[in-house]
Design an enzyme around this catalytic site. Sequence first.
Site, PDB file in Angstrom:
ATOM      1  N   GLN A  31       0.888  -1.244  -0.032  1.00 17.67           N
ATOM      2  CA  GLN A  31       0.112   0.117   0.005  1.00 17.67           C
ATOM      3  C   GLN A  31       0.988   1.278  -0.014  1.00 17.67           C
ATOM      4  O   GLN A  31       1.971   1.058   0.585  1.00 17.67           O
ATOM      5  CB  GLN A  31      -0.774  -0.182   1.398  1.00 17.67           C
ATOM      6  CG  GLN A  31      -1.601  -1.242   1.631  1.00 17.67           C
ATOM      7  CD  GLN A  31      -2.040  -1.481   2.891  1.00 17.67           C
ATOM      8  OE1 GLN A  31      -3.320  -1.294   3.359  1.00 17.67           O
ATOM      9  NE2 GLN A  31      -1.350  -1.951   3.696  1.00 17.67           N
ATOM     10  N   GLU A 106      -2.136  -9.622  10.169  1.00 15.58           N
ATOM     11  CA  GLU A 106      -2.083  -8.406   9.157  1.00 15.58           C
ATOM     12  C   GLU A 106      -1.269  -8.376   8.059  1.00 15.58           C
ATOM     13  O   GLU A 106      -0.030  -9.121   8.340  1.00 15.58           O
ATOM     14  CB  GLU A 106      -1.249  -7.223  10.308  1.00 15.58           C
ATOM     15  CG  GLU A 106      -0.746  -6.015   9.782  1.00 15.58           C
ATOM     16  CD  GLU A 106      -1.408  -5.217   8.974  1.00 15.58           C
ATOM     17  OE1 GLU A 106      -2.654  -4.866   9.517  1.00 15.58           O
ATOM     18  OE2 GLU A 106      -1.204  -4.980   7.674  1.00 15.58           O
ATOM     19  N   GLY A 139      -5.381 -11.863   5.532  1.00 14.15           N
ATOM     20  CA  GLY A 139      -6.437 -12.226   6.616  1.00 14.15           C
ATOM     21  C   GLY A 139      -7.210 -13.320   5.864  1.00 14.15           C
ATOM     22  O   GLY A 139      -7.928 -14.528   6.693  1.00 14.15           O
ATOM     23  N   ASP A 156     -10.600  -5.423  11.210  1.00 12.72           N
ATOM     24  CA  ASP A 156     -10.187  -4.007  11.360  1.00 12.72           C
ATOM     25  C   ASP A 156      -9.462  -3.878  10.231  1.00 12.72           C
ATOM     26  O   ASP A 156      -8.326  -3.560  10.072  1.00 12.72           O
ATOM     27  CB  ASP A 156      -9.465  -3.615  12.535  1.00 12.72           C
ATOM     28  CG  ASP A 156      -8.962  -2.122  12.519  1.00 12.72           C
ATOM     29  OD1 ASP A 156      -7.983  -1.889  12.947  1.00 12.72           O
ATOM     30  OD2 ASP A 156      -9.409  -1.515  11.887  1.00 12.72           O
ATOM     31  N   THR A 158      -8.783  -2.266   5.859  1.00  7.25           N
ATOM     32  CA  THR A 158      -9.117  -1.142   4.963  1.00  7.25           C
ATOM     33  C   THR A 158     -10.385  -1.241   4.500  1.00  7.25           C
ATOM     34  O   THR A 158     -10.986  -2.368   4.486  1.00  7.25           O
ATOM     35  CB  THR A 158      -7.858  -1.109   3.942  1.00  7.25           C
ATOM     36  OG1 THR A 158      -7.567  -2.116   3.430  1.00  7.25           O
ATOM     37  CG2 THR A 158      -6.678  -0.430   4.639  1.00  7.25           C
ATOM     38  N   PRO A 163      -5.991  -4.504  -1.035  1.00  7.22           N
ATOM     39  CA  PRO A 163      -5.885  -5.601  -0.346  1.00  7.22           C
ATOM     40  C   PRO A 163      -6.863  -5.827   0.856  1.00  7.22           C
ATOM     41  O   PRO A 163      -7.277  -6.795   1.117  1.00  7.22           O
ATOM     42  CB  PRO A 163      -4.486  -4.861   0.682  1.00  7.22           C
ATOM     43  CG  PRO A 163      -4.253  -3.841   0.454  1.00  7.22           C
ATOM     44  CD  PRO A 163      -4.841  -3.239  -0.918  1.00  7.22           C
TER      45      PRO A 163
HETATM   46  N1  SAM Z   1      -9.636   1.993  11.208  1.00 10.43           N
HETATM   47  C1  SAM Z   1      -9.552   1.692   9.698  1.00 10.43           C
HETATM   48  C2  SAM Z   1     -10.655   1.889   8.827  1.00 10.43           C
HETATM   49  O1  SAM Z   1     -11.862   1.720   9.521  1.00 10.43           O
HETATM   50  O2  SAM Z   1     -10.487   2.068   7.649  1.00 10.43           O
HETATM   51  C3  SAM Z   1      -8.420   0.552   9.463  1.00 10.43           C
HETATM   52  C4  SAM Z   1      -7.248   0.657  10.205  1.00 10.43           C
HETATM   53  S1  SAM Z   1      -6.167  -0.597  10.011  1.00 10.43           S
HETATM   54  C5  SAM Z   1      -4.565   0.471   9.448  1.00 10.43           C
HETATM   55  C6  SAM Z   1      -6.547  -1.344   8.505  1.00 10.43           C
HETATM   56  C7  SAM Z   1      -5.328  -2.404   8.307  1.00 10.43           C
HETATM   57  O3  SAM Z   1      -5.956  -3.603   7.406  1.00 10.43           O
HETATM   58  C8  SAM Z   1      -3.913  -2.159   7.642  1.00 10.43           C
HETATM   59  O4  SAM Z   1      -3.245  -2.382   8.725  1.00 10.43           O
HETATM   60  C9  SAM Z   1      -3.812  -2.786   6.531  1.00 10.43           C
HETATM   61  O5  SAM Z   1      -2.578  -3.243   6.268  1.00 10.43           O
HETATM   62  C10 SAM Z   1      -4.763  -4.044   6.894  1.00 10.43           C
HETATM   63  N2  SAM Z   1      -5.124  -4.850   5.644  1.00 10.43           N
HETATM   64  C11 SAM Z   1      -5.634  -4.408   4.686  1.00 10.43           C
HETATM   65  N3  SAM Z   1      -6.049  -5.610   3.822  1.00 10.43           N
HETATM   66  C12 SAM Z   1      -5.729  -6.812   4.338  1.00 10.43           C
HETATM   67  C13 SAM Z   1      -5.700  -7.951   4.283  1.00 10.43           C
HETATM   68  N4  SAM Z   1      -6.304  -8.728   3.359  1.00 10.43           N
HETATM   69  N5  SAM Z   1      -5.342  -8.854   5.321  1.00 10.43           N
HETATM   70  C14 SAM Z   1      -4.787  -8.476   6.589  1.00 10.43           C
HETATM   71  N6  SAM Z   1      -4.583  -7.125   6.575  1.00 10.43           N
HETATM   72  C15 SAM Z   1      -5.188  -6.355   5.922  1.00 10.43           C
END
Ligand code: SAM
Length: 284
Positions: A31, A106, A139, A156, A158, A163
């Site tokens: 990302q 993650e 995930g 939690d 994106t 991703p």
């Molecule tokens: N609070 C935020 C929102 O509501 O949009 C989300 C915050 S958190 C930073 C989102 C996390 O999801 C990021 O660390 C990102 O790297 C992770 N992420 C995105 N796609 C993913 C996947 N397929 N598997 C695991 N983690 C993932």
Amino acid sequence: MADLFQENLYSDYSQCFKKDEVLFQSETEHQELIIFRNDSFGRVMALDGVIQTTERDEFIYHEMMVHVPLFAHPAPRKVLIIGGGDGGILREVLKHPNIESVTQAEIDQAVIDLCTRFLPRHSDGAYQDPRAHIVIDDGAEFVRNCQDKFDVIISDSTDPFGPGEALFTKDFYAAEKTCLNEGGIMVAQNGVAFMQLSEVVTSKKRLKPLYQDVHFYSASVPTYIGGIMCFAWATDDEILRQNTAASLRQRFEASGVKTRYYNPEIHVASFALPQYVMEALATV
Ligand code: SAM
């Protein structure tokens, strides 16, 4: 002219932050990540041009994503977090003294490393807690291969593109369900209802065949623009959504967990949704 960050979540509606100081900006393996300081919101992190979290309002989102399922469940011991790289969810889960272990899947190690470095109050030492087990994995892959089971799963992620898209599919939800203990609860960030209502309806459509009780609860998070943020709720034990404020207060006070947004009354009230959302959900 001030240096501005303009969010790109919507093509025709956006929020801007003055970038008072850019602390980090780079493409990770997965990302584009930026962390900057803004005089009003403190340190801010965005992924692929979408605001993820700010120091000033993160407590609202992280407390509601964690304490609603963890106080609704009668005896949670094992938790799975999908995503959550900034560490805010992990921090809140580990506040619960009865939690024995938390696994976090993650996809992007760089998010964990950079948030630990530039947003240290989000994880606040949680990554060093012996109960925390961090797995760097998609995930969707993790739940497909996981043999373990959990009492609460918190997704939690994106938003459902890039991703994060893999975490909103029927296959993901079905595989995730196999990782839930009997009587377990799954919650997931599901976007701002006023702007992303179709995502809320789609999640219900995909979760409904898998769970006895699928609903949503909400909280208004200032930097998730457009109104209330909806959280998906899914469980086979319908009674878990019926906890009274009195019973929740007993658990809340016994836990010793300190909060700034969550309380038992807001827990109960958060499941009440606006009529336009209820009518959209009634179509599935
Ligand atoms: N609070 C935020 C929102 O509501 O949009 C989300 C915050 S958190 C930073 C989102 C996390 O999801 C990021 O660390 C990102 O790297 C992770 N992420 C995105 N796609 C993913 C996947 N397929 N598997 C695991 N983690 C993932």
